[in-house]
Write a protein that holds these residues in place. Structure first.
Motif, PDB file in Angstrom:
ATOM      1  N   VAL A   1       0.855  -1.188   0.000  1.00  0.00           N
ATOM      2  CA  VAL A   1       0.000   0.000   0.000  1.00  0.00           C
ATOM      3  C   VAL A   1       0.888   1.234   0.000  1.00  0.00           C
ATOM      4  CG1 VAL A   1      -1.928  -1.113   1.182  1.00  0.00           C
ATOM      5  CG2 VAL A   1      -0.176   0.058   2.528  1.00  0.00           C
ATOM      6  N   SER A   2       0.352   2.304  -0.548  1.00  0.00           N
ATOM      7  CA  SER A   2       1.061   3.587  -0.527  1.00  0.00           C
ATOM      8  C   SER A   2       0.864   4.253   0.823  1.00  0.00           C
ATOM      9  CB  SER A   2       0.513   4.484  -1.640  1.00  0.00           C
ATOM     10  OG  SER A   2       0.878   5.830  -1.427  1.00  0.00           O
TER      11      SER A   2
ATOM     12  N   ASN B   1      -8.595   2.213   5.445  1.00  0.00           N
ATOM     13  CA  ASN B   1      -9.566   1.298   4.832  1.00  0.00           C
ATOM     14  C   ASN B   1      -8.920   0.519   3.689  1.00  0.00           C
ATOM     15  OD1 ASN B   1     -12.182   0.397   5.157  1.00  0.00           O
ATOM     16  ND2 ASN B   1     -13.024   1.755   3.591  1.00  0.00           N
ATOM     17  N   ASP B   2      -8.160   1.223   2.841  1.00  0.00           N
ATOM     18  CA  ASP B   2      -7.444   0.575   1.739  1.00  0.00           C
ATOM     19  C   ASP B   2      -6.459  -0.457   2.271  1.00  0.00           C
ATOM     20  OD1 ASP B   2      -8.720   2.229  -0.099  1.00  0.00           O
ATOM     21  OD2 ASP B   2      -7.087   3.689  -0.151  1.00  0.00           O
ATOM     22  N   ALA B   3      -5.717  -0.074   3.303  1.00  0.00           N
ATOM     23  CA  ALA B   3      -4.698  -0.962   3.858  1.00  0.00           C
ATOM     24  C   ALA B   3      -5.321  -2.229   4.422  1.00  0.00           C
ATOM     25  CB  ALA B   3      -3.892  -0.237   4.934  1.00  0.00           C
ATOM     26  N   LEU B   4      -6.437  -2.060   5.124  1.00  0.00           N
ATOM     27  CA  LEU B   4      -7.112  -3.228   5.707  1.00  0.00           C
ATOM     28  C   LEU B   4      -7.638  -4.142   4.610  1.00  0.00           C
ATOM     29  CD1 LEU B   4      -7.921  -4.539   8.355  1.00  0.00           C
ATOM     30  CD2 LEU B   4     -10.040  -3.211   8.307  1.00  0.00           C
ATOM     31  N   ASP B   5      -8.211  -3.566   3.554  1.00  0.00           N
ATOM     32  CA  ASP B   5      -8.695  -4.361   2.421  1.00  0.00           C
ATOM     33  C   ASP B   5      -7.546  -5.149   1.784  1.00  0.00           C
ATOM     34  OD1 ASP B   5     -11.318  -3.649   2.626  1.00  0.00           O
ATOM     35  OD2 ASP B   5     -11.251  -2.095   1.086  1.00  0.00           O
ATOM     36  N   THR B   6      -6.409  -4.483   1.603  1.00  0.00           N
ATOM     37  CA  THR B   6      -5.254  -5.130   0.973  1.00  0.00           C
ATOM     38  C   THR B   6      -4.793  -6.331   1.794  1.00  0.00           C
ATOM     39  OG1 THR B   6      -4.525  -3.062  -0.043  1.00  0.00           O
ATOM     40  CG2 THR B   6      -2.860  -4.783   0.223  1.00  0.00           C
ATOM     41  N   MET B   7      -4.750  -6.166   3.108  1.00  0.00           N
ATOM     42  CA  MET B   7      -4.314  -7.273   3.970  1.00  0.00           C
ATOM     43  C   MET B   7      -5.309  -8.425   3.961  1.00  0.00           C
ATOM     44  SD  MET B   7      -2.484  -5.456   7.256  1.00  0.00           S
ATOM     45  CE  MET B   7      -3.250  -3.853   7.265  1.00  0.00           C
ATOM     46  N   LEU B   8      -6.595  -8.091   3.966  1.00  0.00           N
ATOM     47  CA  LEU B   8      -7.617  -9.142   3.965  1.00  0.00           C
ATOM     48  C   LEU B   8      -7.567  -9.946   2.669  1.00  0.00           C
ATOM     49  CD1 LEU B   8     -10.640  -7.211   5.541  1.00  0.00           C
ATOM     50  CD2 LEU B   8      -9.298  -9.036   6.602  1.00  0.00           C
ATOM     51  N   VAL B   9      -7.411  -9.252   1.530  1.00  0.00           N
ATOM     52  CA  VAL B   9      -7.339  -9.947   0.241  1.00  0.00           C
ATOM     53  C   VAL B   9      -6.125 -10.870   0.187  1.00  0.00           C
ATOM     54  CG1 VAL B   9      -6.948  -9.605  -2.234  1.00  0.00           C
ATOM     55  CG2 VAL B   9      -8.627  -8.192  -1.039  1.00  0.00           C
TER      56      VAL B   9
ATOM     57  N   ALA C   1       1.158  -5.376   5.776  1.00  0.00           N
ATOM     58  CA  ALA C   1       1.329  -4.931   4.389  1.00  0.00           C
ATOM     59  C   ALA C   1       2.569  -4.054   4.318  1.00  0.00           C
ATOM     60  CB  ALA C   1       0.105  -4.162   3.904  1.00  0.00           C
ATOM     61  N   VAL C   2       3.229  -4.096   3.179  1.00  0.00           N
ATOM     62  CA  VAL C   2       4.401  -3.264   2.926  1.00  0.00           C
ATOM     63  C   VAL C   2       3.938  -1.870   2.514  1.00  0.00           C
ATOM     64  CG1 VAL C   2       6.416  -2.972   1.441  1.00  0.00           C
ATOM     65  CG2 VAL C   2       5.797  -5.257   2.273  1.00  0.00           C
ATOM     66  N   VAL C   3       4.574  -0.848   3.058  1.00  0.00           N
ATOM     67  CA  VAL C   3       4.188   0.535   2.780  1.00  0.00           C
ATOM     68  C   VAL C   3       5.274   1.209   1.936  1.00  0.00           C
ATOM     69  CG1 VAL C   3       3.609   2.788   3.773  1.00  0.00           C
ATOM     70  CG2 VAL C   3       2.902   0.681   4.935  1.00  0.00           C
ATOM     71  N   THR C   4       4.852   1.849   0.855  1.00  0.00           N
ATOM     72  CA  THR C   4       5.774   2.592  -0.001  1.00  0.00           C
ATOM     73  C   THR C   4       5.401   4.062  -0.024  1.00  0.00           C
ATOM     74  OG1 THR C   4       4.421   2.166  -1.971  1.00  0.00           O
ATOM     75  CG2 THR C   4       6.204   0.596  -1.491  1.00  0.00           C
ATOM     76  N   GLY C   5       6.393   4.907  -0.352  1.00  0.00           N
ATOM     77  CA  GLY C   5       6.168   6.346  -0.462  1.00  0.00           C
ATOM     78  C   GLY C   5       6.328   6.794  -1.895  1.00  0.00           C
ATOM     79  N   ARG C   6       6.816   7.999  -2.098  1.00  0.00           N
ATOM     80  CA  ARG C   6       6.987   8.549  -3.441  1.00  0.00           C
ATOM     81  C   ARG C   6       7.984   7.701  -4.222  1.00  0.00           C
ATOM     82  NH1 ARG C   6       7.829  14.802  -1.646  1.00  0.00           N
ATOM     83  NH2 ARG C   6       5.976  14.940  -0.333  1.00  0.00           N
ATOM     84  N   ARG C   7       7.701   7.557  -5.493  1.00  0.00           N
ATOM     85  CA  ARG C   7       8.513   6.750  -6.416  1.00  0.00           C
ATOM     86  C   ARG C   7       8.627   5.311  -5.930  1.00  0.00           C
ATOM     87  NH1 ARG C   7      10.929  11.082  -9.416  1.00  0.00           N
ATOM     88  NH2 ARG C   7       9.658  12.862  -8.837  1.00  0.00           N
ATOM     89  N   ASP C   8       7.612   4.847  -5.157  1.00  0.00           N
ATOM     90  CA  ASP C   8       7.532   3.460  -4.680  1.00  0.00           C
ATOM     91  C   ASP C   8       8.669   3.067  -3.746  1.00  0.00           C
ATOM     92  OD1 ASP C   8       5.213   3.034  -6.154  1.00  0.00           O
ATOM     93  OD2 ASP C   8       6.333   2.465  -7.949  1.00  0.00           O
ATOM     94  N   VAL C   9       9.289   4.032  -3.086  1.00  0.00           N
ATOM     95  CA  VAL C   9      10.374   3.741  -2.148  1.00  0.00           C
ATOM     96  C   VAL C   9       9.799   3.163  -0.854  1.00  0.00           C
ATOM     97  CG1 VAL C   9      12.184   4.781  -0.710  1.00  0.00           C
ATOM     98  CG2 VAL C   9      11.907   5.488  -3.095  1.00  0.00           C
TER      99      VAL C   9
END
Length: 422
Positions: free
Chosen positions: A331-332, A338-346, A352-360
Protein backbone atom coordinates in the motif's frame (compact mmCIF):
# COMPACT_ATOMS: atom_id res chain seq x y z
CA UNK A 1 -6.83 15.08 2.30
CA UNK A 2 -3.52 15.63 0.57
CA UNK A 3 -0.57 16.80 2.61
CA UNK A 4 1.40 19.66 1.12
CA UNK A 5 5.15 19.16 1.26
CA UNK A 6 6.46 21.76 -1.19
CA UNK A 7 5.69 25.14 -2.65
CA UNK A 8 2.19 25.61 -4.07
CA UNK A 9 2.39 25.90 -7.86
CA UNK A 10 -1.37 25.93 -8.43
CA UNK A 11 -3.54 28.98 -9.02
CA UNK A 12 -6.72 30.09 -7.28
CA UNK A 13 -9.94 29.80 -9.29
CA UNK A 14 -13.11 31.81 -8.84
CA UNK A 15 -16.38 31.09 -10.61
CA UNK A 16 -18.34 34.29 -10.04
CA UNK A 17 -22.10 33.84 -10.62
CA UNK A 18 -21.44 31.62 -13.63
CA UNK A 19 -24.45 30.47 -15.65
CA UNK A 20 -24.84 28.10 -18.58
CA UNK A 21 -28.20 28.30 -20.34
CA UNK A 22 -28.69 26.09 -23.38
CA UNK A 23 -31.15 27.30 -26.08
CA UNK A 24 -34.59 25.73 -25.77
CA UNK A 25 -34.05 24.66 -22.15
CA UNK A 26 -36.23 26.20 -19.44
CA UNK A 27 -33.78 25.62 -16.61
CA UNK A 28 -30.10 26.48 -16.84
CA UNK A 29 -27.57 23.64 -16.78
CA UNK A 30 -25.64 25.74 -14.28
CA UNK A 31 -27.43 28.58 -12.54
CA UNK A 32 -25.55 31.49 -11.00
CA UNK A 33 -22.78 29.43 -9.44
CA UNK A 34 -20.14 31.09 -7.29
CA UNK A 35 -17.33 28.79 -6.25
CA UNK A 36 -13.99 29.69 -4.70
CA UNK A 37 -11.24 27.10 -5.30
CA UNK A 38 -8.08 27.71 -3.24
CA UNK A 39 -4.68 27.44 -4.92
CA UNK A 40 -2.95 24.10 -4.45
CA UNK A 41 -6.07 22.25 -3.30
CA UNK A 42 -8.02 19.29 -4.67
CA UNK A 43 -11.72 20.10 -5.09
CA UNK A 44 -14.10 17.27 -5.88
CA UNK A 45 -17.39 17.93 -7.73
CA UNK A 46 -20.00 15.30 -6.86
CA UNK A 47 -23.70 14.86 -7.43
CA UNK A 48 -26.23 12.80 -9.40
CA UNK A 49 -25.92 12.28 -13.16
CA UNK A 50 -26.90 15.34 -15.19
CA UNK A 51 -26.53 17.79 -12.31
CA UNK A 52 -24.00 20.02 -14.10
CA UNK A 53 -20.69 18.78 -12.66
CA UNK A 54 -18.97 18.21 -16.00
CA UNK A 55 -20.49 21.38 -17.47
CA UNK A 56 -19.01 23.33 -14.55
CA UNK A 57 -15.62 21.66 -15.06
CA UNK A 58 -15.55 22.35 -18.79
CA UNK A 59 -16.47 25.99 -18.32
CA UNK A 60 -13.23 26.49 -16.38
CA UNK A 61 -11.16 25.83 -19.53
CA UNK A 62 -14.00 27.02 -21.77
CA UNK A 63 -14.56 23.79 -23.63
CA UNK A 64 -18.08 24.96 -22.81
CA UNK A 65 -18.59 28.71 -22.96
CA UNK A 66 -20.47 30.23 -20.01
CA UNK A 67 -23.62 32.18 -20.83
CA UNK A 68 -23.02 34.67 -18.04
CA UNK A 69 -20.65 35.37 -15.15
CA UNK A 70 -16.89 35.49 -14.76
CA UNK A 71 -14.20 32.84 -14.38
CA UNK A 72 -11.08 34.21 -12.72
CA UNK A 73 -7.84 32.19 -12.56
CA UNK A 74 -4.99 33.65 -10.53
CA UNK A 75 -6.67 37.06 -10.64
CA UNK A 76 -7.20 37.07 -14.43
CA UNK A 77 -10.67 36.97 -16.02
CA UNK A 78 -10.18 34.14 -18.51
CA UNK A 79 -13.57 34.63 -20.14
CA UNK A 80 -11.90 37.45 -22.07
CA UNK A 81 -8.95 35.30 -23.18
CA UNK A 82 -8.49 33.29 -26.38
CA UNK A 83 -9.81 29.79 -25.66
CA UNK A 84 -6.91 27.88 -27.23
CA UNK A 85 -4.37 29.95 -25.31
CA UNK A 86 -6.25 29.28 -22.10
CA UNK A 87 -6.43 25.52 -22.65
CA UNK A 88 -2.67 25.30 -23.17
CA UNK A 89 -2.33 26.66 -19.63
CA UNK A 90 -4.68 24.09 -18.09
CA UNK A 91 -4.12 20.34 -17.86
CA UNK A 92 -7.09 18.14 -18.76
CA UNK A 93 -7.53 14.42 -17.99
CA UNK A 94 -10.46 12.26 -19.05
CA UNK A 95 -11.34 8.57 -18.72
CA UNK A 96 -8.78 6.13 -20.18
CA UNK A 97 -6.31 9.00 -20.55
CA UNK A 98 -7.59 10.08 -23.99
CA UNK A 99 -4.24 9.23 -25.59
CA UNK A 100 -3.67 9.41 -29.34
CA UNK A 101 -3.28 5.75 -30.40
CA UNK A 102 -0.93 6.46 -33.34
CA UNK A 103 1.57 8.34 -31.15
CA UNK A 104 4.12 6.96 -28.70
CA UNK A 105 3.95 7.69 -24.99
CA UNK A 106 6.67 10.32 -25.36
CA UNK A 107 4.91 11.97 -28.31
CA UNK A 108 1.62 12.07 -26.42
CA UNK A 109 3.22 13.77 -23.43
CA UNK A 110 5.09 16.24 -25.66
CA UNK A 111 2.02 17.62 -27.48
CA UNK A 112 1.53 20.87 -25.54
CA UNK A 113 5.24 21.65 -25.02
CA UNK A 114 5.68 21.35 -28.81
CA UNK A 115 2.79 23.75 -29.37
CA UNK A 116 4.48 26.17 -26.98
CA UNK A 117 7.72 26.00 -28.95
CA UNK A 118 9.92 24.15 -26.46
CA UNK A 119 13.20 22.82 -27.91
CA UNK A 120 13.71 19.07 -28.32
CA UNK A 121 16.18 18.67 -25.47
CA UNK A 122 13.86 20.40 -23.00
CA UNK A 123 10.88 18.33 -24.17
CA UNK A 124 12.82 15.07 -23.89
CA UNK A 125 13.97 15.91 -20.37
CA UNK A 126 10.43 16.87 -19.36
CA UNK A 127 8.99 13.60 -20.75
CA UNK A 128 11.46 11.54 -18.73
CA UNK A 129 10.86 13.64 -15.62
CA UNK A 130 7.09 13.15 -15.83
CA UNK A 131 7.30 9.43 -16.51
CA UNK A 132 9.39 9.12 -13.35
CA UNK A 133 6.82 11.22 -11.50
CA UNK A 134 3.98 8.85 -12.44
CA UNK A 135 6.14 5.80 -11.61
CA UNK A 136 6.76 4.61 -15.19
CA UNK A 137 10.37 3.86 -16.17
CA UNK A 138 11.20 6.16 -19.13
CA UNK A 139 13.57 3.58 -20.64
CA UNK A 140 10.73 1.07 -20.73
CA UNK A 141 7.69 3.19 -21.60
CA UNK A 142 8.64 6.31 -23.58
CA UNK A 143 8.64 4.53 -26.98
CA UNK A 144 5.59 2.33 -26.39
CA UNK A 145 2.18 2.94 -27.95
CA UNK A 146 -1.05 3.22 -25.93
CA UNK A 147 -2.27 -0.23 -27.09
CA UNK A 148 0.81 -1.73 -25.41
CA UNK A 149 -0.17 -0.29 -22.02
CA UNK A 150 -2.65 -1.44 -19.39
CA UNK A 151 -5.59 0.80 -18.52
CA UNK A 152 -3.84 2.04 -15.39
CA UNK A 153 -0.65 2.79 -17.30
CA UNK A 154 -2.60 4.72 -19.93
CA UNK A 155 -4.20 6.78 -17.20
CA UNK A 156 -0.78 7.56 -15.69
CA UNK A 157 0.43 8.75 -19.09
CA UNK A 158 -2.71 10.88 -19.38
CA UNK A 159 -1.82 12.59 -16.10
CA UNK A 160 1.78 13.06 -17.27
CA UNK A 161 0.56 14.65 -20.51
CA UNK A 162 -1.72 17.02 -18.59
CA UNK A 163 1.24 18.14 -16.46
CA UNK A 164 3.68 18.44 -19.38
CA UNK A 165 3.72 22.23 -19.67
CA UNK A 166 3.63 22.65 -15.86
CA UNK A 167 0.12 24.18 -15.80
CA UNK A 168 -1.15 25.67 -12.53
CA UNK A 169 -4.58 24.00 -12.94
CA UNK A 170 -5.47 20.38 -13.62
CA UNK A 171 -9.05 19.42 -14.58
CA UNK A 172 -10.03 15.74 -14.29
CA UNK A 173 -13.34 14.32 -15.56
CA UNK A 174 -14.03 10.89 -14.02
CA UNK A 175 -10.36 9.99 -14.65
CA UNK A 176 -10.39 6.65 -12.84
CA UNK A 177 -13.91 5.50 -13.73
CA UNK A 178 -12.88 3.00 -16.44
CA UNK A 179 -10.41 0.89 -14.44
CA UNK A 180 -10.82 -2.00 -12.01
CA UNK A 181 -11.08 -1.26 -8.26
CA UNK A 182 -7.51 -2.31 -7.40
CA UNK A 183 -6.00 -0.20 -10.19
CA UNK A 184 -8.32 2.65 -9.21
CA UNK A 185 -6.99 2.59 -5.65
CA UNK A 186 -3.40 2.64 -6.87
CA UNK A 187 -4.10 5.53 -9.26
CA UNK A 188 -5.76 7.50 -6.46
CA UNK A 189 -2.71 6.94 -4.26
CA UNK A 190 -0.40 7.92 -7.11
CA UNK A 191 -2.33 11.14 -7.69
CA UNK A 192 -1.96 12.05 -4.02
CA UNK A 193 1.77 11.33 -4.18
CA UNK A 194 2.09 13.50 -7.29
CA UNK A 195 0.07 16.30 -5.69
CA UNK A 196 2.31 16.22 -2.63
CA UNK A 197 5.21 17.06 -4.96
CA UNK A 198 3.66 19.48 -7.45
CA UNK A 199 0.87 21.18 -5.41
CA UNK A 200 -1.34 22.05 -8.41
CA UNK A 201 -4.94 23.19 -8.19
CA UNK A 202 -6.99 20.12 -9.13
CA UNK A 203 -10.71 20.10 -9.89
CA UNK A 204 -12.15 16.62 -10.37
CA UNK A 205 -15.58 15.28 -11.28
CA UNK A 206 -16.57 11.94 -9.77
CA UNK A 207 -19.71 9.89 -9.12
CA UNK A 208 -17.95 8.03 -6.32
CA UNK A 209 -18.39 9.74 -2.96
CA UNK A 210 -15.77 7.50 -1.35
CA UNK A 211 -13.28 8.73 -3.96
CA UNK A 212 -14.26 12.32 -3.18
CA UNK A 213 -13.64 11.76 0.52
CA UNK A 214 -10.29 10.11 -0.11
CA UNK A 215 -8.90 12.66 -2.58
CA UNK A 216 -10.62 15.93 -1.81
CA UNK A 217 -9.42 18.79 0.33
CA UNK A 218 -12.89 20.19 -0.36
CA UNK A 219 -16.06 18.58 -1.73
CA UNK A 220 -18.79 20.44 -3.64
CA UNK A 221 -22.10 18.54 -3.59
CA UNK A 222 -24.37 19.54 -6.49
CA UNK A 223 -28.07 19.00 -7.07
CA UNK A 224 -29.82 19.47 -10.42
CA UNK A 225 -28.81 22.64 -12.27
CA UNK A 226 -25.47 22.71 -10.45
CA UNK A 227 -27.23 24.02 -7.34
CA UNK A 228 -24.54 23.91 -4.69
CA UNK A 229 -26.04 22.12 -1.70
CA UNK A 230 -22.88 21.88 0.39
CA UNK A 231 -19.24 22.88 -0.05
CA UNK A 232 -16.92 21.91 2.76
CA UNK A 233 -14.21 19.55 3.94
CA UNK A 234 -14.83 15.78 3.79
CA UNK A 235 -14.75 15.62 7.59
CA UNK A 236 -17.46 18.20 8.08
CA UNK A 237 -19.68 16.88 5.29
CA UNK A 238 -19.59 13.39 6.80
CA UNK A 239 -20.17 14.68 10.32
CA UNK A 240 -22.72 17.39 9.45
CA UNK A 241 -24.50 16.82 6.12
CA UNK A 242 -26.36 20.01 5.21
CA UNK A 243 -29.71 18.33 4.54
CA UNK A 244 -31.46 15.08 3.61
CA UNK A 245 -30.22 15.29 0.00
CA UNK A 246 -26.57 15.27 1.09
CA UNK A 247 -27.22 12.59 3.70
CA UNK A 248 -28.88 10.35 1.10
CA UNK A 249 -26.09 11.01 -1.38
CA UNK A 250 -23.46 10.00 1.16
CA UNK A 251 -25.39 6.78 1.64
CA UNK A 252 -25.32 4.28 4.46
CA UNK A 253 -22.21 3.65 6.49
CA UNK A 254 -21.18 7.27 6.97
CA UNK A 255 -19.42 6.20 10.16
CA UNK A 256 -17.31 3.70 8.24
CA UNK A 257 -16.48 6.35 5.66
CA UNK A 258 -14.72 8.20 8.47
CA UNK A 259 -12.04 5.50 8.21
CA UNK A 260 -11.12 6.86 4.79
CA UNK A 261 -10.12 10.14 6.43
CA UNK A 262 -7.03 8.62 8.08
CA UNK A 263 -4.06 7.80 5.89
CA UNK A 264 -1.29 5.30 6.37
CA UNK A 265 1.24 8.13 6.72
CA UNK A 266 -0.67 9.38 9.78
CA UNK A 267 0.00 6.26 11.87
CA UNK A 268 3.25 4.87 13.22
CA UNK A 269 4.73 2.30 10.86
CA UNK A 270 6.58 -0.81 11.97
CA UNK A 271 10.30 -0.92 11.16
CA UNK A 272 11.37 -3.90 9.08
CA UNK A 273 14.53 -5.88 8.50
CA UNK A 274 15.54 -5.25 4.89
CA UNK A 275 17.78 -7.15 2.49
CA UNK A 276 19.21 -6.66 -0.98
CA UNK A 277 19.85 -9.11 -3.81
CA UNK A 278 23.31 -10.65 -3.52
CA UNK A 279 23.36 -10.72 0.29
CA UNK A 280 24.02 -13.93 2.18
CA UNK A 281 20.73 -15.37 3.41
CA UNK A 282 22.36 -16.37 6.71
CA UNK A 283 23.26 -12.74 7.46
CA UNK A 284 19.67 -11.61 6.83
CA UNK A 285 18.33 -14.46 8.95
CA UNK A 286 20.63 -13.43 11.80
CA UNK A 287 19.29 -9.85 11.63
CA UNK A 288 15.71 -11.14 11.65
CA UNK A 289 16.31 -13.26 14.73
CA UNK A 290 18.06 -10.39 16.50
CA UNK A 291 15.10 -8.07 15.80
CA UNK A 292 12.57 -10.69 16.85
CA UNK A 293 10.76 -10.41 13.51
CA UNK A 294 9.43 -13.06 11.14
CA UNK A 295 9.70 -11.43 7.68
CA UNK A 296 12.46 -9.55 5.86
CA UNK A 297 11.70 -7.19 2.97
CA UNK A 298 13.95 -7.45 -0.08
CA UNK A 299 14.62 -4.08 -1.75
CA UNK A 300 15.91 -3.44 -5.26
CA UNK A 301 18.61 -0.93 -6.19
CA UNK A 302 16.09 1.94 -6.02
CA UNK A 303 14.88 0.95 -2.53
CA UNK A 304 11.61 -0.44 -3.88
CA UNK A 305 10.19 -3.58 -2.21
CA UNK A 306 10.51 -6.71 -4.35
CA UNK A 307 9.32 -9.47 -2.02
CA UNK A 308 9.17 -10.68 1.58
CA UNK A 309 11.12 -13.66 2.92
CA UNK A 310 10.29 -15.64 6.04
CA UNK A 311 12.82 -17.22 8.39
CA UNK A 312 12.03 -20.61 6.89
CA UNK A 313 12.60 -19.37 3.33
CA UNK A 314 15.90 -17.75 4.33
CA UNK A 315 17.10 -20.94 6.00
CA UNK A 316 16.66 -22.77 2.68
CA UNK A 317 18.71 -20.44 0.50
CA UNK A 318 22.33 -19.35 0.22
CA UNK A 319 22.11 -15.95 -1.46
CA UNK A 320 19.21 -13.50 -1.88
CA UNK A 321 18.23 -13.36 -5.57
CA UNK A 322 16.33 -10.65 -7.46
CA UNK A 323 12.97 -12.44 -7.73
CA UNK A 324 9.94 -10.12 -7.61
CA UNK A 325 6.68 -11.17 -5.92
CA UNK A 326 3.77 -9.35 -7.61
CA UNK A 327 1.29 -10.79 -5.08
CA UNK A 328 2.96 -9.14 -2.08
CA UNK A 329 0.50 -6.86 -0.21
CA UNK A 330 1.69 -3.30 -0.85
CA UNK A 331 0.00 0.00 0.00
CA UNK A 332 1.06 3.59 -0.53
CA UNK A 333 1.61 5.86 2.45
CA UNK A 334 -1.18 7.93 0.86
CA UNK A 335 -3.58 4.98 1.10
CA UNK A 336 -6.37 5.17 3.63
CA UNK A 337 -6.53 2.77 6.56
CA UNK A 338 -9.57 1.30 4.83
CA UNK A 339 -7.44 0.58 1.74
CA UNK A 340 -4.70 -0.96 3.86
CA UNK A 341 -7.11 -3.23 5.71
CA UNK A 342 -8.70 -4.36 2.42
CA UNK A 343 -5.25 -5.13 0.97
CA UNK A 344 -4.31 -7.27 3.97
CA UNK A 345 -7.62 -9.14 3.97
CA UNK A 346 -7.34 -9.95 0.24
CA UNK A 347 -3.78 -11.22 0.75
CA UNK A 348 -4.69 -13.11 3.96
CA UNK A 349 -1.83 -11.29 5.65
CA UNK A 350 -1.55 -9.52 8.99
CA UNK A 351 0.88 -6.98 7.55
CA UNK A 352 1.33 -4.93 4.39
CA UNK A 353 4.40 -3.26 2.93
CA UNK A 354 4.19 0.54 2.78
CA UNK A 355 5.77 2.59 0.00
CA UNK A 356 6.17 6.35 -0.46
CA UNK A 357 6.99 8.55 -3.44
CA UNK A 358 8.51 6.75 -6.42
CA UNK A 359 7.53 3.46 -4.68
CA UNK A 360 10.37 3.74 -2.15
CA UNK A 361 9.99 1.45 0.89
CA UNK A 362 8.73 3.19 4.06
CA UNK A 363 7.96 0.39 6.52
CA UNK A 364 5.19 -2.04 7.46
CA UNK A 365 1.64 -1.59 8.67
CA UNK A 366 -0.25 -4.30 10.52
CA UNK A 367 -3.82 -5.04 11.54
CA UNK A 368 -3.13 -4.14 15.17
CA UNK A 369 -2.01 -0.63 14.19
CA UNK A 370 -5.19 -0.12 12.17
CA UNK A 371 -7.43 -1.39 14.97
CA UNK A 372 -5.76 0.98 17.45
CA UNK A 373 -6.16 3.90 15.04
CA UNK A 374 -9.85 3.12 14.57
CA UNK A 375 -10.37 2.94 18.34
CA UNK A 376 -8.72 6.34 18.78
CA UNK A 377 -10.43 8.00 15.82
CA UNK A 378 -12.44 11.06 16.63
CA UNK A 379 -15.40 11.30 14.29
CA UNK A 380 -16.11 14.94 15.09
CA UNK A 381 -15.63 17.43 12.23
CA UNK A 382 -12.39 19.37 12.16
CA UNK A 383 -12.68 23.13 12.56
CA UNK A 384 -9.05 23.81 11.76
CA UNK A 385 -9.64 25.27 8.30
CA UNK A 386 -12.27 27.65 7.04
CA UNK A 387 -14.32 26.50 4.07
CA UNK A 388 -14.00 28.48 0.81
CA UNK A 389 -16.97 30.41 -0.54
CA UNK A 390 -19.63 28.52 -2.47
CA UNK A 391 -23.20 29.54 -3.33
CA UNK A 392 -25.82 29.92 -6.05
CA UNK A 393 -27.52 33.18 -6.88
CA UNK A 394 -30.63 31.16 -7.76
CA UNK A 395 -30.78 29.47 -4.37
CA UNK A 396 -30.23 32.47 -2.13
CA UNK A 397 -30.20 36.24 -2.63
CA UNK A 398 -27.41 37.06 -5.07
CA UNK A 399 -24.33 38.46 -3.37
CA UNK A 400 -20.82 39.07 -4.58
CA UNK A 401 -17.86 37.06 -3.37
CA UNK A 402 -16.49 40.20 -1.73
CA UNK A 403 -19.71 40.63 0.25
CA UNK A 404 -19.76 36.94 1.13
CA UNK A 405 -16.22 37.11 2.48
CA UNK A 406 -17.06 40.32 4.32
CA UNK A 407 -19.95 38.46 5.91
CA UNK A 408 -17.52 35.85 7.16
CA UNK A 409 -15.37 38.58 8.65
CA UNK A 410 -18.46 39.83 10.53
CA UNK A 411 -18.98 36.35 11.93
CA UNK A 412 -21.70 35.33 9.50
CA UNK A 413 -21.53 32.13 7.47
CA UNK A 414 -21.02 32.78 3.77
CA UNK A 415 -20.89 29.05 3.21
CA UNK A 416 -24.43 28.13 2.20
CA UNK A 417 -26.07 26.01 3.37
CA UNK A 418 -23.28 24.46 5.45
CA UNK A 419 -23.64 24.93 9.17
CA UNK A 420 -20.69 25.77 11.37
CA UNK A 421 -19.32 22.59 12.99
CA UNK A 422 -20.72 22.00 16.43
Amino acid sequence: MSEPSGAITGASILLDEVTKQYPGQIKPAVGGLTLEIPAGSIVMLVGPSGCGKTTTLKMINRLIEPTDGKIVIDGEDVTQMDGDTLRRRIGYVIQAGGLFPHMTVAANIAIVPKMLGWDKAKISARVDELLELVSLDPAVYRDRYPKELSGGQQQRVGVARALAADPPVLLMDEPFGAVDPITRQRLQDELLNIQAEVQKTIVMVTHDFDEAVKLGDWIAVFDEGAQLVQYDSPERILANPANDFVENFIGSGAGLKQLTLTRVNEVELVDAVTATPGELASAVLSRLQGAGQQLAVVLDSRKRPARRLSRRQLSRMQVIDDTVDDSMPVVSDQSTLNDALDTMLVASSETAVVTGRRDVFRGLINVQTIMEAIAQANSSASADSEAPVGLNSGAIPAISVENAMAGEADGESAQHPVEEPR
